[in-house]
Structures are given as structure tokens and as C-alpha cells.
Design a protein around this motif. Sequence first.
Motif, mmCIF file in Angstrom:
data_model
loop_
_atom_site.group_PDB
_atom_site.id
_atom_site.type_symbol
_atom_site.label_atom_id
_atom_site.label_comp_id
_atom_site.label_asym_id
_atom_site.label_seq_id
_atom_site.Cartn_x
_atom_site.Cartn_y
_atom_site.Cartn_z
ATOM 1 N N ASP A 55 51.796 19.948 -27.525
ATOM 2 C CA ASP A 55 51.455 18.933 -28.530
ATOM 3 C C ASP A 55 50.430 19.468 -29.533
ATOM 4 O O ASP A 55 49.499 18.780 -29.928
ATOM 5 N N GLY A 56 50.623 20.733 -29.940
ATOM 6 C CA GLY A 56 49.786 21.333 -30.976
ATOM 7 C C GLY A 56 48.465 21.893 -30.505
ATOM 8 O O GLY A 56 47.697 22.392 -31.320
ATOM 9 N N ARG A 57 48.201 21.844 -29.206
ATOM 10 C CA ARG A 57 46.930 22.355 -28.684
ATOM 11 C C ARG A 57 47.199 23.520 -27.747
ATOM 12 O O ARG A 57 48.159 23.489 -26.980
ATOM 13 N N PRO A 58 46.348 24.543 -27.775
ATOM 14 C CA PRO A 58 46.576 25.677 -26.875
ATOM 15 C C PRO A 58 46.371 25.253 -25.427
ATOM 16 O O PRO A 58 45.454 24.499 -25.111
ATOM 17 N N MET A 59 47.259 25.739 -24.570
ATOM 18 C CA MET A 59 47.187 25.421 -23.146
ATOM 19 C C MET A 59 47.564 26.676 -22.361
ATOM 20 O O MET A 59 48.558 27.333 -22.695
ATOM 21 N N LYS A 60 46.801 26.966 -21.363
ATOM 22 C CA LYS A 60 47.151 28.071 -20.468
ATOM 23 C C LYS A 60 48.219 27.538 -19.523
ATOM 24 O O LYS A 60 47.966 26.669 -18.701
ATOM 25 N N SER A 61 49.425 28.048 -19.698
ATOM 26 C CA SER A 61 50.574 27.483 -18.990
ATOM 27 C C SER A 61 50.540 27.726 -17.486
ATOM 28 O O SER A 61 51.301 27.102 -16.753
ATOM 29 N N CYS A 62 49.641 28.568 -17.020
ATOM 30 C CA CYS A 62 49.488 28.740 -15.566
ATOM 31 C C CYS A 62 48.696 27.589 -14.951
ATOM 32 O O CYS A 62 48.677 27.432 -13.734
ATOM 33 N N LEU A 63 48.056 26.779 -15.785
ATOM 34 C CA LEU A 63 47.236 25.668 -15.296
ATOM 35 C C LEU A 63 47.924 24.315 -15.406
ATOM 36 O O LEU A 63 47.328 23.294 -15.079
ATOM 37 N N MET A 64 49.169 24.312 -15.874
ATOM 38 C CA MET A 64 49.880 23.050 -16.077
ATOM 39 C C MET A 64 51.180 23.079 -15.282
ATOM 40 O O MET A 64 51.900 24.080 -15.298
ATOM 41 N N LEU A 65 51.468 22.011 -14.597
ATOM 42 C CA LEU A 65 52.743 21.905 -13.903
ATOM 43 C C LEU A 65 53.862 21.679 -14.913
ATOM 44 O O LEU A 65 53.668 21.010 -15.933
ATOM 45 N N GLY A 66 55.023 22.213 -14.623
ATOM 46 C CA GLY A 66 56.173 22.004 -15.491
ATOM 47 C C GLY A 66 56.481 20.527 -15.659
ATOM 48 O O GLY A 66 56.836 20.083 -16.754
ATOM 49 N N ALA A 67 56.328 19.761 -14.601
ATOM 50 C CA ALA A 67 56.605 18.323 -14.661
ATOM 51 C C ALA A 67 55.670 17.609 -15.628
ATOM 52 O O ALA A 67 56.043 16.598 -16.226
ATOM 53 N N GLU A 68 54.472 18.129 -15.811
ATOM 54 C CA GLU A 68 53.520 17.520 -16.746
ATOM 55 C C GLU A 68 53.933 17.728 -18.199
ATOM 56 O O GLU A 68 53.429 17.051 -19.089
ATOM 57 N N ALA A 69 54.839 18.674 -18.449
ATOM 58 C CA ALA A 69 55.263 18.985 -19.813
ATOM 59 C C ALA A 69 56.359 18.050 -20.315
ATOM 60 O O ALA A 69 56.663 18.047 -21.509
ATOM 61 N N VAL A 70 56.940 17.267 -19.431
ATOM 62 C CA VAL A 70 57.993 16.333 -19.838
ATOM 63 C C VAL A 70 57.408 15.344 -20.841
ATOM 64 O O VAL A 70 56.335 14.772 -20.631
ATOM 65 N N GLY A 71 58.092 15.173 -21.976
ATOM 66 C CA GLY A 71 57.634 14.257 -23.018
ATOM 67 C C GLY A 71 56.633 14.866 -23.979
ATOM 68 O O GLY A 71 56.141 14.182 -24.878
ATOM 69 N N LYS A 72 56.336 16.148 -23.814
ATOM 70 C CA LYS A 72 55.391 16.832 -24.705
ATOM 71 C C LYS A 72 56.138 17.905 -25.499
ATOM 72 O O LYS A 72 57.173 18.380 -25.093
ATOM 73 N N ARG A 73 55.582 18.271 -26.660
ATOM 74 C CA ARG A 73 56.144 19.354 -27.471
ATOM 75 C C ARG A 73 55.529 20.673 -27.037
ATOM 76 O O ARG A 73 54.312 20.856 -27.146
#
Length: 158
Positions: A55-73
Motif C-alpha cells: 500500500d505504498g509503504r516499504p515493508m520487509k516481506s520477511c516480517l509479514m505473513l502472506g495472508a496479511e497481504a490479502v486486500g493490499k497492493r
Amino acid sequence: MALISAMLDVNGEKKAVTIRSSDILLDVIREHLGLTGAKPGCLNGDCGACTVMVDGRPMKSCLMLGAEAVGKRITTIEGLKNTPIQQAFIENFAFQCGYCTPGFIMNCHALIETHPDATAEVIQNWLESNICRCTGYKEIEKAVKAAMKKRNGLYPLS
């Protein structure tokens, strides 16, 4: 382990995935979608090699679950096209081995989008979230400043 079927918005495209509830976003992007620009490094959020934009903000993808990305860009390095920061990295030799480069570019792109007139202190603060083991950060800082100038129209895009 529960399986989740979901649609992810990645680089402007809807992608169907079936993932485990414990899969980190980095693994979903690399293993399920075949986008290998985000790199595994420390896998604990320290190095920034896996940085993507959520959603336009930098995120370290190792700290986020794939399921949390549902509904986000989600935007990966593969989703950036001809941005000033990409050209500035080339023009200012802001990389050596290149392993950390996609994460730096994503973080720097978000920096420029969020703070188009960032001070040297703000730039330094943002650069501290990524680690390069090959080189100093002066070339990267120089690339950020050059890209900011391009974005702000202080000289034409090449």
C-alpha cells in the motif's frame, strides 16, 4: 497447517495463490509467484534485502505473513518501471554485487514518494533500514538525491 486460497494484488495484477497460514510474504512472492527480486537475507527484518511496498509503504516481506497481504497492493522491484531511482542507481554506481539493490531501490523509491524534499538527515535515517555488505552508502545517498531532483523537475528525465 491450514491452507488459504486468496487473490493478491501484486504489481497491479490479481494473482491467485494457495498458501499456508504460516507462509511469509517473501516466500509467497518468490515461490508461488516466481518474482525473485526481493531477496532472502537475515529473515528477521534487519537487512532489508526483502523490501517490497505494501500500500505504498516499504515493508520487509520477511516480517509479514502472506495472508496479511490479502486486500493490499503489493509492489515488488519487478513492478517498478523506469523510475528515477532506478536510473539514478545506475548513473551513480550505487551497487556492487547487487544482492541488496532491489531492497534499497524499493525503500528509496518509497522515501522519494513519501518525502520528495527529504533532508540529508531523513535520507540517512531511511537508508539505515537496509544493509549493504559490499560498499559504502555514499553512492546510494547520491542516487537518492539525484532521483529527488529528477522527480521534482530540477532536470529532465533521461
